[in-house]
Design a protein around this motif. Structure first.
Motif, PDB file in Angstrom:
ATOM      1  N   THR A 144       0.911  -1.181   0.029  1.00 16.26           N
ATOM      2  CA  THR A 144      -0.157  -0.109  -0.015  1.00 16.26           C
ATOM      3  C   THR A 144       0.853   1.254   0.084  1.00 16.26           C
ATOM      4  N   ARG A 145       2.028   1.159   0.629  1.00 12.39           N
ATOM      5  CA  ARG A 145       2.739   2.299   0.638  1.00 12.39           C
ATOM      6  C   ARG A 145       3.457   2.497  -0.592  1.00 12.39           C
ATOM      7  N   HIS A 146       3.665   1.375  -1.522  1.00 12.22           N
ATOM      8  CA  HIS A 146       4.217   1.389  -3.017  1.00 12.22           C
ATOM      9  C   HIS A 146       2.999   2.016  -3.930  1.00 12.22           C
ATOM     10  N   LEU A 147       2.073   1.947  -3.431  1.00 12.51           N
ATOM     11  CA  LEU A 147       0.807   2.419  -4.318  1.00 12.51           C
ATOM     12  C   LEU A 147       0.646   3.905  -4.094  1.00 12.51           C
ATOM     13  N   THR A 148       1.047   4.485  -2.810  1.00  9.07           N
ATOM     14  CA  THR A 148       0.473   5.865  -2.537  1.00  9.07           C
ATOM     15  C   THR A 148       1.668   6.742  -2.274  1.00  9.07           C
ATOM     16  N   SER A 149       2.838   6.357  -2.794  1.00  5.18           N
ATOM     17  CA  SER A 149       4.114   7.069  -2.660  1.00  5.18           C
ATOM     18  C   SER A 149       4.797   7.054  -3.862  1.00  5.18           C
ATOM     19  N   SER A 150       5.863   7.669  -3.889  1.00  7.41           N
ATOM     20  CA  SER A 150       6.858   7.825  -5.018  1.00  7.41           C
ATOM     21  C   SER A 150       7.829   6.470  -5.072  1.00  7.41           C
ATOM     22  N   SER A 151       7.648   5.673  -4.167  1.00 10.05           N
ATOM     23  CA  SER A 151       8.832   4.470  -3.696  1.00 10.05           C
ATOM     24  C   SER A 151       8.844   3.839  -5.203  1.00 10.05           C
ATOM     25  N   THR A 152      10.370   3.328  -5.357  1.00 14.18           N
ATOM     26  CA  THR A 152      10.527   2.363  -6.442  1.00 14.18           C
ATOM     27  C   THR A 152      10.922   0.907  -5.812  1.00 14.18           C
ATOM     28  N   ASP A 153      10.685   0.101  -6.926  1.00 14.96           N
ATOM     29  CA  ASP A 153      11.087  -1.394  -6.553  1.00 14.96           C
ATOM     30  C   ASP A 153      12.411  -1.628  -5.868  1.00 14.96           C
ATOM     31  N   ASP A 154      13.638  -0.993  -6.165  1.00 12.50           N
ATOM     32  CA  ASP A 154      14.610  -1.385  -5.457  1.00 12.50           C
ATOM     33  C   ASP A 154      15.240  -0.358  -4.303  1.00 12.50           C
ATOM     34  N   GLN A 155      14.137   0.069  -3.550  1.00 15.22           N
ATOM     35  CA  GLN A 155      14.056   0.831  -2.477  1.00 15.22           C
ATOM     36  C   GLN A 155      14.236  -0.052  -1.378  1.00 15.22           C
ATOM     37  N   GLU A 156      15.195   0.037  -0.211  1.00 19.00           N
ATOM     38  CA  GLU A 156      15.231  -1.038   0.820  1.00 19.00           C
ATOM     39  C   GLU A 156      13.994  -0.757   1.697  1.00 19.00           C
ATOM     40  N   THR A 157      13.629  -1.928   2.214  1.00 22.60           N
ATOM     41  CA  THR A 157      12.703  -1.965   3.027  1.00 22.60           C
ATOM     42  C   THR A 157      13.054  -3.016   4.343  1.00 22.60           C
ATOM     43  N   LYS A 158      13.177  -2.380   5.660  1.00 25.62           N
ATOM     44  CA  LYS A 158      13.480  -3.279   6.964  1.00 25.62           C
ATOM     45  C   LYS A 158      12.453  -3.529   7.911  1.00 25.62           C
ATOM     46  N   TYR A 159      12.606  -4.663   8.417  1.00 26.29           N
ATOM     47  CA  TYR A 159      11.705  -4.902   9.446  1.00 26.29           C
ATOM     48  C   TYR A 159      12.318  -5.364  10.788  1.00 26.29           C
ATOM     49  N   LEU A 160      12.435  -4.230  11.593  1.00 27.72           N
ATOM     50  CA  LEU A 160      13.050  -4.571  13.151  1.00 27.72           C
ATOM     51  C   LEU A 160      12.120  -5.040  14.080  1.00 27.72           C
TER      52      LEU A 160
END
Length: 315
Positions: A144-160
């Motif tokens: 949902t963030r990917h759909l509502t922002s300018s994020s791209t596929d190669d951006q890093e996502t982390k879960y702490l």
């Protein structure tokens, strides 16, 4: 106490309580300095206090254990840290960006479905219910963030994930140990890979990260921190496209009764909220789990409109 960093506990209260009387109930707010206790310590205190209040007698649970013998051979006590306020460049401050919260309730049956699906996708049986649920949230919110922002596929996502270490030590630390026995573990992906690989892969990555927090890792963390003490800063945790889960569904949050009846709900305060903070609690009904999601308004709105995600949520 909101906005008060832990190190100011040298001069400010380590524990604060506020009781608010409502027309139809009572709200108890409690905050504890995280340097002196973790979630297990926090809820042991809360439940023991409520039992004393309700019964007026000595609590049935064991008294707190203050000993630090498990540190013998790892670090020398007491730790003396040269500390100067002017060296502190950054603090945990209350968020300035617009944020909203919503509690998503997952029933026992839906959690079992997610767990079964995640394990089946990866051909394993070791993914836990909580790991499957966190994987589901990681993928869904990232989508949902990917759909509502300018994020791209190669951006890093982390879960702490804040991982308890009591049972990882030999011999294990008692649940009545009063202290902070946790480690931070990161699971990492790119936005595109996470969305493409889906639930099973995300849950297995979280499983592997949790499994990697061994006794050796605990000792190494303590040794490294003793050699070079460092503050946990906001930028180290709050990152774009990242998530943090604290608390645990194992904590007995609905077991405390001050004599006024058991709680009808539990919520966390604003002290460490930011975009991507996902706080987990046991649900009021047996086997259920609640996730208190703190997100940007547009992400939270998109998540609530995501049919695939909402099919797993109890309305």
């Amino acid at each position: 106490m909101n906005g008060v960093p832990n190190y100011e506990g040298r001069s400010k209260p380590l524990l604060a309580v506020q009781v608010t009387e409502l027309v139809d109930g009572i709200f108890i707010g409690l905050t504890m300095n995280h340097s002196i206790g973790d979630g297990t310590s926090f809820w042991n205190f809360f439940n023991t206090w409520s039992e004393i209040s309700r019964t007026g007698a000595k609590p049935s649970k064991a008294i707190p254990i203050f000993g630090r013998e498990y540190l013998d051979g790892i670090i020398d006590l007491p730790i003396r840290i040269p500390f100067f306020n002017e060296q502190i460049q950054e603090k945990f401050l209350l968020p300035t960006e617009p944020l909203q919260q919503r509690v998503f309730h997952f029933r026992k049956e839906k959690i079992a479905e997610l767990k079964s699906k995640a394990n089946a996708q990866m051909g394993t049986s070791k993914i836990s219910s909580l790991q499957a649920l966190m994987g589901h949230l990681w993928v869904s919110i990232t989508r949902t963030r990917h759909l509502t922002s300018s994020s791209t596929d190669d951006q890093e996502t982390k879960y702490l994930v804040i991982v308890g270490t009591r049972q990882r030590l030999q011999p294990p630390l008692s649940d009545h140990y009063l202290g902070n026995a946790v480690l931070f573990g990161w699971a990492t992906s790119t936005v595109g890979d996470l969305i493409k690989r889906g639930l099973g892969w995300a849950a297995l990555e979280l499983n592997r990260m949790v499994a990697s927090q061994t006794e050796q890792q605990v000792k190494k963390f303590l040794e490294d921190w003793f050699d070079k003490p460092r503050l946990l800063t906001r930028s180290a945790v709050v990152r774009s496209h990242s998530f943090v889960t604290g608390s645990s569904p194992r904590f007995d949050v609905y077991g405390n009764d001050f004599g006024w009846g058991k709680p009808v709900a539990v919520r966390s305060g604003s002290g460490n909220k930011f975009d991507g903070k996902l706080t987990v609690f046991a649900g009021a009904e047996e086997g259920s789990i609640d996730f208190e999601a703190c997100l940007s308004p547009h992400t939270l709105r998109a998540l609530a409109e995501d049919e695939e995600f909402m099919q797993s949520v109890a309305v």
